[in-house]
Design an enzyme around this catalytic site. Structure first.
Site, mmCIF file in Angstrom:
data_model
loop_
_atom_site.group_PDB
_atom_site.id
_atom_site.type_symbol
_atom_site.label_atom_id
_atom_site.label_comp_id
_atom_site.label_asym_id
_atom_site.label_seq_id
_atom_site.Cartn_x
_atom_site.Cartn_y
_atom_site.Cartn_z
ATOM 1 N N ASP A 74 1.029 -1.288 0.080
ATOM 2 C CA ASP A 74 0.042 0.202 0.165
ATOM 3 C C ASP A 74 1.037 1.070 -0.118
ATOM 4 O O ASP A 74 0.803 2.108 -0.691
ATOM 5 C CB ASP A 74 -1.024 0.073 1.321
ATOM 6 N N GLY A 94 1.193 -10.057 4.373
ATOM 7 C CA GLY A 94 2.313 -9.435 4.738
ATOM 8 C C GLY A 94 1.849 -8.982 6.244
ATOM 9 O O GLY A 94 1.626 -10.040 7.094
HETATM 10 P P1 ADP Z 1 -1.348 -7.074 3.986
HETATM 11 O O1 ADP Z 1 -1.923 -5.909 4.988
HETATM 12 O O2 ADP Z 1 -2.494 -7.368 3.069
HETATM 13 O O3 ADP Z 1 -0.824 -8.264 4.426
HETATM 14 P P2 ADP Z 1 1.144 -6.055 2.881
HETATM 15 O O4 ADP Z 1 1.331 -4.909 1.995
HETATM 16 O O5 ADP Z 1 1.835 -6.136 4.446
HETATM 17 O O6 ADP Z 1 -0.462 -6.260 2.935
HETATM 18 O O7 ADP Z 1 1.457 -7.464 2.346
HETATM 19 C C1 ADP Z 1 0.757 -7.957 1.418
HETATM 20 C C2 ADP Z 1 1.926 -8.711 0.213
HETATM 21 O O8 ADP Z 1 2.630 -7.651 -0.495
HETATM 22 C C3 ADP Z 1 2.993 -9.452 0.890
HETATM 23 O O9 ADP Z 1 3.484 -10.461 0.419
HETATM 24 C C4 ADP Z 1 4.366 -8.369 0.812
HETATM 25 O O10 ADP Z 1 5.649 -8.969 0.952
HETATM 26 C C5 ADP Z 1 3.949 -7.882 -0.564
HETATM 27 N N1 ADP Z 1 4.482 -6.643 -0.880
HETATM 28 C C6 ADP Z 1 5.330 -5.446 -0.112
HETATM 29 N N2 ADP Z 1 5.751 -4.798 -0.829
HETATM 30 C C7 ADP Z 1 5.427 -4.862 -2.202
HETATM 31 C C8 ADP Z 1 5.565 -4.244 -3.766
HETATM 32 N N3 ADP Z 1 6.300 -3.263 -3.646
HETATM 33 N N4 ADP Z 1 5.222 -5.165 -4.750
HETATM 34 C C9 ADP Z 1 4.693 -6.500 -4.509
HETATM 35 N N5 ADP Z 1 4.485 -7.018 -3.389
HETATM 36 C C10 ADP Z 1 4.846 -6.231 -2.244
#
Ligand code: ADP
Length: 183
Positions: free
Chosen positions: A40, A129
């Site tokens: 995000d 994540g």
């Molecule tokens: P959530 O709160 O839904 O768990 P997160 O952003 O913490 O969301 O994580 C969701 C997934 O996105 C995780 O597998 C994380 O490793 C991944 N992630 C983090 N940054 C990026 C990025 N720049 N591009 C793609 N995936 C990402």
């Protein structure tokens, strides 16, 4: 890895979703729509202020986005023209219908994309994540829902990409997609 299935190209890649060249990228947002950490934060940083402005407008109109639902904004400065923001469930040991809620994220995103004439999109590994969803279980919900959509909506989407950030998710998706679509 890529597999053609019922008129849609399904792809598994590893990398940063903000660099995806699909028409739309999907954000694992939270219900506030005001941005956060993880993917995000990366999307808002790369996409710029216009994305947040549209999120704030949507939030003012309908009070945010419930778990499992999806809203669409501009892609701002991203290569993608649109961002679809969906809110995954927080993992609660499997006691809160998490699989159904996570499936709803993928399904509602695809329905909203189709409604907007989008034919290619990239998903991150929603909820795996900060929200703590076990990666193997999340991949099953994601892949089964997307494949079910493709089976019922032949060739509506030209390309659906699963963009895995970490190696563990990447390996899980390679294996999962290979197992579900073996032809
Ligand atoms: P959530 O709160 O839904 O768990 P997160 O952003 O913490 O969301 O994580 C969701 C997934 O996105 C995780 O597998 C994380 O490793 C991944 N992630 C983090 N940054 C990026 C990025 N720049 N591009 C793609 N995936 C990402």
């Amino acid at each position: 890895m890529e597999k053609a299935y019922r008129g849609t190209l399904l792809e598994v890649t590893q990398g940063d979703i903000t660099q995806s060249l699909t028409e739309c990228i999907v954000n694992a947002a939270n219900s506030s729509l005001l941005g956060g950490g993880g993917v995000d934060g990366a999307i808002h940083r790369a996409g710029g202020r216009r994305i947040l402005d549209e999120c704030i407008r949507i939030r003012n109109e309908r009070g945010g986005c419930p778990v499992g639902e999806a809203v669409i904004t501009t892609g701002g400065n991203l290569k993608a023209k649109y961002v679809i923001h969906t809110v995954g469930p927080v993992w609660n040991g499997g006691t809160g219908n998490e699989a159904e809620k996570l499936g709803n994220c993928y399904r509602n995103t695809l329905l909203l994309a189709a409604k907007n004439g989008i034919t290619s999109l990239s998903f991150p590994n929603i909820s795996t994540g900060i929200y703590g969803y076990p990666k193997d279980k999340a991949a099953v919900a994601a892949l089964e829902t997307v494949i079910d959509y493709v089976e019922n909506n032949n060739a509506v989407m030209e390309r659906i990409q699963f963009v895995c950030y970490d190696r563990e998710n990447y390996d899980i998706y390679l294996q999962g997609l290979g197992a579900l679509i073996s032809q």
